[in-house]
Scaffold this motif. Structure first.
Motif, PDB file in Angstrom:
ATOM      1  N   TYR A 498      -6.662   5.049   5.373  1.00  0.00           N
ATOM      2  CA  TYR A 498      -5.468   5.299   4.564  1.00  0.00           C
ATOM      3  C   TYR A 498      -4.839   4.005   4.066  1.00  0.00           C
ATOM      4  N   ASP A 499      -5.025   2.917   4.786  1.00  0.00           N
ATOM      5  CA  ASP A 499      -4.559   1.628   4.290  1.00  0.00           C
ATOM      6  C   ASP A 499      -5.356   1.215   3.048  1.00  0.00           C
ATOM      7  N   ARG A 502      -4.156   3.280   0.071  1.00  0.00           N
ATOM      8  CA  ARG A 502      -2.710   3.478   0.088  1.00  0.00           C
ATOM      9  C   ARG A 502      -2.125   3.549  -1.319  1.00  0.00           C
ATOM     10  N   ARG A 515       3.484   4.542   3.254  1.00  0.00           N
ATOM     11  CA  ARG A 515       2.437   4.000   4.111  1.00  0.00           C
ATOM     12  C   ARG A 515       2.171   4.993   5.237  1.00  0.00           C
TER      13      ARG A 515
END
Length: 549
Positions: A498-499, A502, A515
């Motif tokens: 997911y980072d 993002r 985030r």
């Protein structure tokens, strides 16, 4: 001589975990939006040892109705999104009116008509109002427990501070929702205007085909018939005039046919984009290759835009570029459709010259997209139109998407594992499903897509669960089902995933500061592959997607 301080009864009463300022500040650091509210209620419930903590928003209408925005529960079902009407039988109504209510105990006796209080024995209540920037009540924060709650003045002050922050998040959420709704309405309005213009062009083209064009065809036939009947018994100059009239009528028929096709390509509405592009390729003066194509229908304005882009690109490649081959690709990404046309000609195209590319750019812009022209001298020309799908999305065709462009092939490996039956569980963000009408249903069939919008398989949903990321443990899933040796390994991999995407997700959610955090609600979907459906065909989707790690 040493002195021993008298025992502090407050210190004895209040354990370290009740140091609210420290606990809440640490627990909510670095998170915004809904994630802040979820982190807040989670740590509040932990600090007070409460069965329930939640943030609720006052809805504009009907009067007195509230919606739960974030909730942390232990044995008390009060899910996010739940709506209810406040009444005098509830302690929450006092908070809405007075701004604060502290009941260390006795809530059950005082509010026997409150279903949650009486059913679960929540005898202690603590509620703080959320006041907006203009002083209006936008919601409230509540903590409910079966054990006594005895906050002191300092703790109440801390709660007011974080309630003010929660109120700011509620207002920000409302403003973002209003902006998204306005942007969606503007995009939809532009699409409707363009669609109406396309419909009018289609009508004009149909009228030309059914009216003037048919009359000229009949005229051409009659002139030819008259010339044949007259035979050689007609003066040469008259015969020449008849032959010229016959040829002009034939040319007029061809021009009208091209004019009608330019207004709206024949068969696009009835047969779809691929058939229309195949017809264009059949009459093209140089090879037009169709690359990745959607088998499912795209929205009508996008299909027509793709056709116009191919037609204009082909015309320019023939007239100016000296190309020997052209290619068009149409694919769907999570947030947009991408139409790419390329030729192998001389390059050096000027995007500002002529009306063709300028008109295409205006059309793409009217759909909320952008048109890029890449044409280095000597290296061909590439036209790339990127058009957002948000104005056209529906919840009727949800699908699972695996991977992203920079994942090092992990998405492809996951797809192969799904096809082989080795992967039967996906964990995805709940808010992705919320954008599109709700989580998948048991028995529902979901296409499996790669990040370029190609359909690779189909799965059938067997089981669904929803819970915060922090609550996913070995009692919920086995690490092996997620291709991991331990749950911590999987959690770290999920965080990295997911980072990495993002920015894409923040754009999708309309939250630039988004985030991933431990309080993020997740949807766990168990499924099985549907035999014989892993054809690998390039089936593009316009419905909702859920990015799966």
């Amino acid at each position: 001589m040493s002195r021993t301080a008298a025992p502090d009864p407050d210190a004895a009463r209040r354990p370290a975990e009740r140091d609210l300022l420290r606990r809440l500040a640490t627990g909510t650091a670095g998170v915004v939006g809904d994630a802040f509210c979820r982190a807040l209620v989670r740590h509040l419930a932990g600090a007070f040892g409460a069965e329930l903590a939640f943030v609720a928003e006052h809805l504009p209408e009907p009067a007195g109705r509230v919606r739960v925005l974030a909730s942390w529960q232990t044995g008390v079902p009060l899910p996010e999104g739940y709506e209810f009407d406040l009444s005098d039988a509830m302690p929450c109504s006092v908070v809405a009116h007075d701004g604060l209510l502290v009941l260390p105990e006795g809530t059950c006796a005082r509010y026997p008509g409150d279903h949650v209080v009486s059913t679960y024995g929540l005898d202690a209540y603590l509620g703080v109002a959320l006041d907006g920037a203009d002083g209006a009540r936008v919601g409230y924060l509540a903590v409910m427990a079966s054990r006594p709650l005895e906050p002191d003045d300092d703790e109440i002050a801390v709660l007011r501070i974080f309630a003010a922050r929660a109120a700011a998040e509620v207002e920000r959420r409302r403003h973002q929702g209003a902006l998204r709704a306005r942007d969606a309405e503007v995009a939809s309005a532009r699409a409707r205007v363009l669609d109406a213009a396309d419909g009018e062009r289609q009508r004009i083209g149909r009228d030309l085909h059914d009216g003037a064009q048919q009359r000229i065809v009949a005229l051409t036939h009659l002139i030819g018939l008259a010339r044949r009947k007259l035979g050689d018994d007609v003066p040469a100059d008259a015969a020449a005039l008849l032959d010229r009239a016959h040829e002009e009528a034939r040319l007029a028929t061809d021009e009208l046919r091209e004019l009608a096709r330019g207004l709206h390509p024949a068969g696009l509405t009835e047969k779809g984009l691929v058939a229309a592009l195949e017809a264009l390729a059949a009459r093209a003066p140089l090879p037009l290759r169709l690359g990745r194509m959607p088998e499912r229908r795209l929205p009508a304005p996008l299909e027509l835009t793709a056709f116009y882009l191919a037609s204009e690109g082909l015309t320019n490649a023939v007239k100016y570029a000296g190309a020997t081959e052209v290619r068009i690709d149409v694919l769907q990404r999570p947030d947009a459709a991408v139409i790419e046309f390329a030729d192998d000609g001389a390059g050096g195209a000027d995007p500002g010259a002529g009306s063709g590319l300028s008109g295409l750019r205006d059309r793409v812009a009217a759909l909320g997209g952008r048109l890029e022209v890449h044409s280095p001298p000597g290296d061909g020309t590439r036209l790339v139109a990127t058009i957002p799908l948000a104005p056209f999305r529906s919840a009727h065709e949800p699908f699972l998407e695996f991977g992203h462009a920079q994942d090092g092939g992990r998405g492809e490996r996951n797809i192969q594992a799904v096809i082989a039956g080795r992967k039967s569980l996906s964990v995805t963000l709940a808010r992705e499903w919320e954008l599109e009408g709700g989580i998948p249903r048991i028995g529902q069939r979901l296409p499996v897509m790669d990040h370029e919008g190609r359909r690779r398989a189909t799965v059938e949903v067997q089981r669904v669960a929803s819970l915060p990321f922090a609550d996913i443990d070995e009692t919920v899933i086995e690490p092996a089902t997620l291709d991991a040796t331990s749950l911590s390994e999987w959690a770290a991999r999920q965080q990295r995933f997911y980072d990495e995407c993002r920015d894409e997700l923040a754009l999708l959610f309309g939250e630039p500061g988004w985030r991933f955090c431990a309080e993020e609600p997740m949807v766990l979907t168990w499924y099985r592959p549907v035999a014989g459906d892993d054809d690998g065909g390039p089936e593009a989707q316009t419905g909702p997607s859920s990015l799966s790690a």
